[in-house]
Design a protein around this motif. Structure first.
Motif, PDB file in Angstrom:
ATOM      1  N   HIS A 170       0.847  -1.183   0.000  1.00  0.00           N
ATOM      2  CA  HIS A 170       0.000   0.000   0.000  1.00  0.00           C
ATOM      3  C   HIS A 170       0.880   1.228   0.000  1.00  0.00           C
ATOM      4  O   HIS A 170       1.994   1.239   0.518  1.00  0.00           O
ATOM      5  CB  HIS A 170      -0.977   0.023   1.176  1.00  0.00           C
ATOM      6  CG  HIS A 170      -0.302   0.048   2.518  1.00  0.00           C
ATOM      7  ND1 HIS A 170       0.118   1.215   3.107  1.00  0.00           N
ATOM      8  CD2 HIS A 170       0.021  -0.948   3.364  1.00  0.00           C
ATOM      9  CE1 HIS A 170       0.667   0.938   4.287  1.00  0.00           C
ATOM     10  NE2 HIS A 170       0.629  -0.354   4.462  1.00  0.00           N
ATOM     11  N   GLN A 171       0.364   2.308  -0.608  1.00  0.00           N
ATOM     12  CA  GLN A 171       1.180   3.479  -0.879  1.00  0.00           C
ATOM     13  C   GLN A 171       1.642   4.185   0.384  1.00  0.00           C
ATOM     14  O   GLN A 171       2.637   4.888   0.374  1.00  0.00           O
ATOM     15  CB  GLN A 171       0.390   4.447  -1.772  1.00  0.00           C
ATOM     16  CG  GLN A 171       1.253   5.360  -2.611  1.00  0.00           C
ATOM     17  CD  GLN A 171       2.080   4.591  -3.622  1.00  0.00           C
ATOM     18  OE1 GLN A 171       1.742   3.460  -3.969  1.00  0.00           O
ATOM     19  NE2 GLN A 171       3.155   5.175  -4.081  1.00  0.00           N
ATOM     20  N   SER A 174       5.376   4.176   1.484  1.00  0.00           N
ATOM     21  CA  SER A 174       6.351   5.089   0.897  1.00  0.00           C
ATOM     22  C   SER A 174       6.640   6.246   1.834  1.00  0.00           C
ATOM     23  O   SER A 174       7.779   6.641   2.032  1.00  0.00           O
ATOM     24  CB  SER A 174       5.836   5.607  -0.446  1.00  0.00           C
ATOM     25  OG  SER A 174       6.750   6.514  -1.023  1.00  0.00           O
ATOM     26  N   ARG A 205      10.619   6.577  -3.588  1.00  0.00           N
ATOM     27  CA  ARG A 205       9.313   5.954  -3.388  1.00  0.00           C
ATOM     28  C   ARG A 205       9.526   4.552  -2.811  1.00  0.00           C
ATOM     29  O   ARG A 205      10.590   3.964  -2.946  1.00  0.00           O
ATOM     30  CB  ARG A 205       8.539   5.843  -4.711  1.00  0.00           C
ATOM     31  CG  ARG A 205       8.272   7.181  -5.397  1.00  0.00           C
ATOM     32  CD  ARG A 205       7.292   8.037  -4.630  1.00  0.00           C
ATOM     33  NE  ARG A 205       7.009   9.293  -5.317  1.00  0.00           N
ATOM     34  CZ  ARG A 205       7.673  10.434  -5.115  1.00  0.00           C
ATOM     35  NH1 ARG A 205       8.685  10.466  -4.239  1.00  0.00           N
ATOM     36  NH2 ARG A 205       7.358  11.526  -5.789  1.00  0.00           N
ATOM     37  N   GLN A 229       1.869   4.779  -9.421  1.00  0.00           N
ATOM     38  CA  GLN A 229       2.029   4.177  -8.108  1.00  0.00           C
ATOM     39  C   GLN A 229       2.964   2.973  -8.264  1.00  0.00           C
ATOM     40  O   GLN A 229       2.987   2.329  -9.317  1.00  0.00           O
ATOM     41  CB  GLN A 229       0.679   3.747  -7.549  1.00  0.00           C
ATOM     42  CG  GLN A 229      -0.265   4.918  -7.308  1.00  0.00           C
ATOM     43  CD  GLN A 229      -1.595   4.467  -6.735  1.00  0.00           C
ATOM     44  OE1 GLN A 229      -1.692   3.455  -6.068  1.00  0.00           O
ATOM     45  NE2 GLN A 229      -2.642   5.232  -7.007  1.00  0.00           N
ATOM     46  N   ASN A 231       4.475  -0.762  -7.190  1.00  0.00           N
ATOM     47  CA  ASN A 231       4.141  -2.037  -6.564  1.00  0.00           C
ATOM     48  C   ASN A 231       2.764  -2.000  -5.901  1.00  0.00           C
ATOM     49  O   ASN A 231       2.603  -2.300  -4.719  1.00  0.00           O
ATOM     50  CB  ASN A 231       5.224  -2.442  -5.562  1.00  0.00           C
ATOM     51  CG  ASN A 231       6.452  -2.979  -6.275  1.00  0.00           C
ATOM     52  OD1 ASN A 231       6.399  -4.047  -6.886  1.00  0.00           O
ATOM     53  ND2 ASN A 231       7.535  -2.236  -6.215  1.00  0.00           N
ATOM     54  N   ARG A 232       1.823  -1.634  -6.720  1.00  0.00           N
ATOM     55  CA  ARG A 232       0.447  -1.465  -6.230  1.00  0.00           C
ATOM     56  C   ARG A 232      -0.388  -2.688  -6.599  1.00  0.00           C
ATOM     57  O   ARG A 232      -0.311  -3.184  -7.721  1.00  0.00           O
ATOM     58  CB  ARG A 232      -0.184  -0.219  -6.844  1.00  0.00           C
ATOM     59  CG  ARG A 232      -1.608   0.040  -6.369  1.00  0.00           C
ATOM     60  CD  ARG A 232      -2.285   1.054  -7.273  1.00  0.00           C
ATOM     61  NE  ARG A 232      -3.650   1.318  -6.848  1.00  0.00           N
ATOM     62  CZ  ARG A 232      -4.685   0.535  -7.099  1.00  0.00           C
ATOM     63  NH1 ARG A 232      -4.506  -0.601  -7.759  1.00  0.00           N
ATOM     64  NH2 ARG A 232      -5.900   0.873  -6.696  1.00  0.00           N
ATOM     65  N   GLU A 244       0.022  -7.656  -8.883  1.00  0.00           N
ATOM     66  CA  GLU A 244       0.707  -6.491  -8.333  1.00  0.00           C
ATOM     67  C   GLU A 244       1.577  -5.897  -9.428  1.00  0.00           C
ATOM     68  O   GLU A 244       2.426  -6.593  -9.997  1.00  0.00           O
ATOM     69  CB  GLU A 244       1.575  -6.869  -7.136  1.00  0.00           C
ATOM     70  CG  GLU A 244       2.278  -5.658  -6.513  1.00  0.00           C
ATOM     71  CD  GLU A 244       3.131  -6.054  -5.323  1.00  0.00           C
ATOM     72  OE1 GLU A 244       2.557  -6.316  -4.257  1.00  0.00           O
ATOM     73  OE2 GLU A 244       4.360  -6.121  -5.486  1.00  0.00           O
ATOM     74  N   GLU A 250      -3.486   4.033 -12.357  1.00  0.00           N
ATOM     75  CA  GLU A 250      -4.785   3.443 -12.039  1.00  0.00           C
ATOM     76  C   GLU A 250      -5.916   3.998 -12.893  1.00  0.00           C
ATOM     77  O   GLU A 250      -6.740   3.240 -13.416  1.00  0.00           O
ATOM     78  CB  GLU A 250      -5.102   3.652 -10.557  1.00  0.00           C
ATOM     79  CG  GLU A 250      -6.386   2.975 -10.122  1.00  0.00           C
ATOM     80  CD  GLU A 250      -6.602   3.081  -8.623  1.00  0.00           C
ATOM     81  OE1 GLU A 250      -7.466   2.358  -8.105  1.00  0.00           O
ATOM     82  OE2 GLU A 250      -5.913   3.889  -7.977  1.00  0.00           O
TER      83      GLU A 250
END
Length: 321
Positions: A170-171, A174, A205, A229, A231-232, A244, A250
């Protein structure tokens, strides 16, 4: 090499001459050339070849209050240093400002340890991960570039916040890693290389899984693409986990996947093809990226143009070169 006469504790690892003499070993045994001498007052059965082995050998003779720092700490932490520095022979050694520099052949002495966190890596005392990253910004004269600092910053931020399992990234991670790097840099008083460290930090990131993911992301950044983003997780319409993505746009439902050596086997290619087909069924488009797309100008132009079209961007408004 005939060293059967060595006690087990001395045969297993580098040892100090003083310790050997104190155990009763005659001086001629230590001088006859059967043993290697990695540095003054140290002997070993085998010549150290790797950076870790060299650091372990020198450690025997270093002051108790010294730690490895800068490039040597980066080697011990196994950061993705520039190729020319991965095998650097000279060892970076640091002590507190109140103590004298370490002066020993093939050692580079530093002071300022009181401003840094310390821990162990590869069984040896080193500066902490975040402090090591900041210190690497102080030795740009050894060939470290902005991109190198971002690559290593991504690695450090990922380790500091914890590498997530696939499907659970999840972001917010970072920000956790970057904040620790930012706090560490802020504790320093006028560090050398501060401007480039600040610039690199703005590009860090997490989480990341390979240096080339970072270099691919920087390629898109410099071309003026919207930021993806990293590795989302991507989900099916029903909310179940689909894949992933290394780089995920997105809103446009586009995924960029870096294809390293671990993707080369037939089994992995089969898995990737199946994953891409499933993604297409869910109206996601997966585009692959290779090292040549990052490093070779003609391939880079083709790659950026392909992604621009997939993202409905005007290539003329981007810096594609």
């Amino acid at each position: 090499m005939q060293t059967h006469w060595l006690p087990p504790e001395f045969a297993a690892a580098p040892f100090g001459v003083a310790d050997a003499r104190a155990s009763g070993m005659p001086l001629w045994r230590l001088r006859n050339g059967v043993l290697h001498s990695p540095t003054r007052s140290v002997r070993s059965v085998d010549a150290p070849r790797t950076p870790v082995q060299r650091a372990a050998a020198f450690w025997v003779a270093l002051p108790d209050d010294a730690v490895f720092s800068h490039v040597t700490a980066g080697q011990l932490w196994k950061l993705s240093l520039p190729n020319d520095l991965e095998g650097q022979r000279d060892l970076d050694v640091m002590r507190a400002t109140s103590r004298a520099h370490v002066r020993r052949s093939e050692c580079i002495g530093h002071r300022g340890l009181e401003l840094r966190a310390t821990t162990t890596a590869a069984g040896l005392r080193v500066t902490g991960l975040a402090d090591t990253w900041v210190d690497l910004g102080e030795v740009l004269d050894r060939g470290i570039t902005l991109d190198d600092l971002v690559v290593m910053g991504d690695e450090v931020a990922t380790r500091l916040c914890g590498r997530p399992e696939p499907g659970n990234a999840h972001q917010g991670l970072s920000d956790l890693g970057r904040e620790q790097l930012r706090a560490t840099l802020a504790r320093r008083v006028r560090p050398r290389g501060k401007s480039i460290l600040v610039e690199a930090l703005g590009l860090v990131r997490a989480p990341v899984r390979s240096p080339m993911e970072t270099r691919a992301r920087l390629m898109f950044h410099r071309a003026g693409f919207p930021e993806p983003q990293v590795n989302r997780p991507v989900f099916h319409r029903d909310g179940s986990w689909l894949l992933e993505g290394d780089l995920v746009w997105e809103s446009e439902r586009v995924v960029g996947e870096y294809q390293g050596r671990d993707h080369a086997s037939i089994r992995r290619r089969s898995y990737d093809a199946s994953r891409n087909a499933l993604a297409a069924d869910e109206a996601w488009r997966v585009l692959e990226i290779y090292a040549e797309d990052v490093y070779r100008p003609a391939r880079r132009v083709d790659c950026l143009t392909r992604f621009a079209r997939a993202l409905h961007l005007d290539p003329a408004r981007l810096v594609i070169r």
